[in-house]
Design a protein around this motif. Sequence first.
Motif, PDB file in Angstrom:
ATOM      1  N   ALA A  16       0.828  -1.202   0.000  1.00  0.00           N
ATOM      2  CA  ALA A  16       0.000   0.000   0.000  1.00  0.00           C
ATOM      3  C   ALA A  16       0.867   1.258   0.000  1.00  0.00           C
ATOM      4  N   VAL A  17       1.918   1.239   0.810  1.00  0.00           N
ATOM      5  CA  VAL A  17       2.824   2.384   0.863  1.00  0.00           C
ATOM      6  C   VAL A  17       3.521   2.569  -0.481  1.00  0.00           C
ATOM      7  N   GLY A  18       3.928   1.458  -1.086  1.00  0.00           N
ATOM      8  CA  GLY A  18       4.574   1.527  -2.401  1.00  0.00           C
ATOM      9  C   GLY A  18       3.644   2.069  -3.468  1.00  0.00           C
ATOM     10  N   ALA A  19       2.376   1.644  -3.435  1.00  0.00           N
ATOM     11  CA  ALA A  19       1.401   2.131  -4.412  1.00  0.00           C
ATOM     12  C   ALA A  19       1.161   3.627  -4.241  1.00  0.00           C
ATOM     13  N   LYS A  20       1.076   4.068  -2.996  1.00  0.00           N
ATOM     14  CA  LYS A  20       0.866   5.496  -2.736  1.00  0.00           C
ATOM     15  C   LYS A  20       2.081   6.305  -3.201  1.00  0.00           C
ATOM     16  N   ALA A  21       3.262   5.775  -2.980  1.00  0.00           N
ATOM     17  CA  ALA A  21       4.482   6.462  -3.430  1.00  0.00           C
ATOM     18  C   ALA A  21       4.512   6.553  -4.950  1.00  0.00           C
ATOM     19  N   ASP A  22       4.073   5.492  -5.627  1.00  0.00           N
ATOM     20  CA  ASP A  22       4.010   5.517  -7.085  1.00  0.00           C
ATOM     21  C   ASP A  22       3.036   6.585  -7.575  1.00  0.00           C
TER      22      ASP A  22
END
Length: 78
Positions: A16-22
């Motif tokens: 989830a954190v990675g998707a938000k960063a993307d």
Amino acid sequence: MSHNTLSDLVGARMEAVGAKADQRMVAAEAAQARSGLRIGEAEVFVRPTKQEIAQARAQGKQLADDVRARGAALKAGR
């Protein structure tokens, strides 16, 4: 809580954190592209000379006078 469950929770959170960063990166790249276009537009803009500004004002005043005259003629024609 078992080790697998905790591991799954941590993995899901990391995704989830990675998707938000993307998403933030995509938004930042889009903003950068927009600012580049604005800079390009600003570089192309040429400020009018004082003479051009004076001519435009004179044309605007003439147009306003014409509109007022037509309005007065229409009122008089009623």
